[in-house]
Write a protein that holds these residues in place. Sequence first.
Motif, PDB file in Angstrom:
ATOM      1  N   LEU A 131       4.773  -9.897  -9.046  1.00  0.00           N
ATOM      2  CA  LEU A 131       3.823  -9.649  -7.957  1.00  0.00           C
ATOM      3  C   LEU A 131       4.349 -10.213  -6.651  1.00  0.00           C
ATOM      4  O   LEU A 131       4.366  -9.536  -5.608  1.00  0.00           O
ATOM      5  CB  LEU A 131       2.487 -10.303  -8.326  1.00  0.00           C
ATOM      6  N   SER A 135       5.579  -7.543  -3.637  1.00  0.00           N
ATOM      7  CA  SER A 135       4.608  -7.106  -2.644  1.00  0.00           C
ATOM      8  C   SER A 135       4.336  -8.096  -1.515  1.00  0.00           C
ATOM      9  O   SER A 135       3.532  -7.816  -0.643  1.00  0.00           O
ATOM     10  CB  SER A 135       3.294  -6.745  -3.334  1.00  0.00           C
TER      11      SER A 135
ATOM     12  N   GLN B  60       0.177  -4.456  -7.609  1.00  0.00           N
ATOM     13  CA  GLN B  60       1.603  -4.369  -7.941  1.00  0.00           C
ATOM     14  C   GLN B  60       1.736  -3.827  -9.351  1.00  0.00           C
ATOM     15  O   GLN B  60       1.187  -4.398 -10.299  1.00  0.00           O
ATOM     16  CB  GLN B  60       2.240  -5.756  -7.847  1.00  0.00           C
ATOM     17  N   ASN B 174       5.981   1.314  -5.444  1.00  0.00           N
ATOM     18  CA  ASN B 174       5.231   0.092  -5.695  1.00  0.00           C
ATOM     19  C   ASN B 174       5.919  -0.753  -6.765  1.00  0.00           C
ATOM     20  O   ASN B 174       6.135  -1.958  -6.583  1.00  0.00           O
ATOM     21  CB  ASN B 174       3.805   0.459  -6.129  1.00  0.00           C
TER      22      ASN B 174
END
Lengths: 217, 217
Positions: A131, A135, B60, B174
């Motif tokens: 994560l 991001s 995510q 992503n």
Amino acid sequence: MPNGKLPNNLKITEDIIVKERIRIPKKEALYKTGDPFSSLYAIRSGSFKTLIEYSNGQSQITGFFYRDEVLGLDALNNKAHASYAIAMEDSEVCLLAVKDIEHMLEEFTEIREVMVGLVGTEISRSHNMILTLGSLNADQKLAMFLQDTAQKQETMGYSPNEFILRMRREDIGNYLGLTLETVSRLFSKFSKEGILTINNRNVHILNREKLLAIQKS
Amino acid sequence: MPNGKLPNNLKITEDIIVKERIRIPKKEALYKTGDPFSSLYAIRSGSFKTLIEYSNGQSQITGFFYRDEVLGLDALNNKAHASYAIAMEDSEVCLLAVKDIEHMLEEFTEIREVMVGLVGTEISRSHNMILTLGSLNADQKLAMFLQDTAQKQETMGYSPNEFILRMRREDIGNYLGLTLETVSRLFSKFSKEGILTINNRNVHILNREKLLAIQKS
DNA sequence: CGGGCGATTGATGCAATTCAAGGAGTGTGG
DNA sequence: CCACACTCCTTGAATTGCATCAATCGCCCG
């Protein structure tokens, strides 16, 4: 076991878990990629970084580990370690010798529970790292790293707001997917903004709220 | 179990593992963050993406999963799922109902081995993802993704060089820490370089060597 | 067949890297 | 105990890889 720690009340036959301590000097490897899975390691003092080597010679740090955390789970998969564990300072670990991990799991309910906890923690830790890397921007990454470090300090019974970084800027950068220069600039920036003071590796967090705000922005 | 698969010879009392199949329509969730840990899920047909939600609403993607792979291990930690699993197409899963996972582990050696394998696979998969996100550039990331997908296709018994992507460009982006535009541009670029052809979601890999070279550059 | 989501492509901007130079801290050997 | 060497850190300037913004296209699917 919120943080991959072994409970203190763990009392197991020495035949299964050997409480032998070994010392690992700074910069030396506790285990290397390809080493057979012979033990898990509970850190008794000091700290480690774990890293994977990529086929082109680069490497990626996958975690920093401190007292009471457990290393070596990356070997569960194929009975050989998939990464390096390097001591960031002179350290001591307890060997949890796994002569036969399936056997161990068979015998003791307590061990089973501990193992499930450790493994679950490692999975969620890794997902959290994905994560972060996937991001967050540089500011958020460093804020996250500092929060995380602060929390680990607190867990160890130290002040969460004042601590010494055990690793170089380069290692922090590698861990977060940044360059060492970016990390350095961010420390300076955070310092100017009154979020922390930093002298070499001595960090003093002054405004944890602000840090949290950056992280969640 | 190189890829987190359940062995075919697994025959366990239905009391422990219920072989009930359930259907999950495209875009629906198999489980959500916070759902109690009641089962693991073996994918029998279709495919899923797993994703974590970040506190500011972003999310995510942590993985794409196909037939014979197992979902749900992220709940090991605290008995509740830490992520979402969303079907990317109409799918079917087998519930491996865990009434009491410790109990299950206690009873069956076979299950213990399988679980250790599954968990080890998930850890090494996650570490690999950290490596990808932390140290590769955009070209390398997409090359890695394509190699990975090709390999999974092969494992499922399909051609590794010709397959249909089950997810949108946005999801690939992503997953890899890129934007959908960058992913699209890279596909075009790879296409121009004769590495592959891509029509919508139909991929045909023409030069796997070149792809590998990019990945390792 | 038309509406809408998904994909492509171009133009521009910016965050983070790269390159470069200098400074500060640490350890070692004389 | 000091001097030198080496590693680590900081800061500036230039560069660039990828993101952002924007417009258009095209493929499904109802």
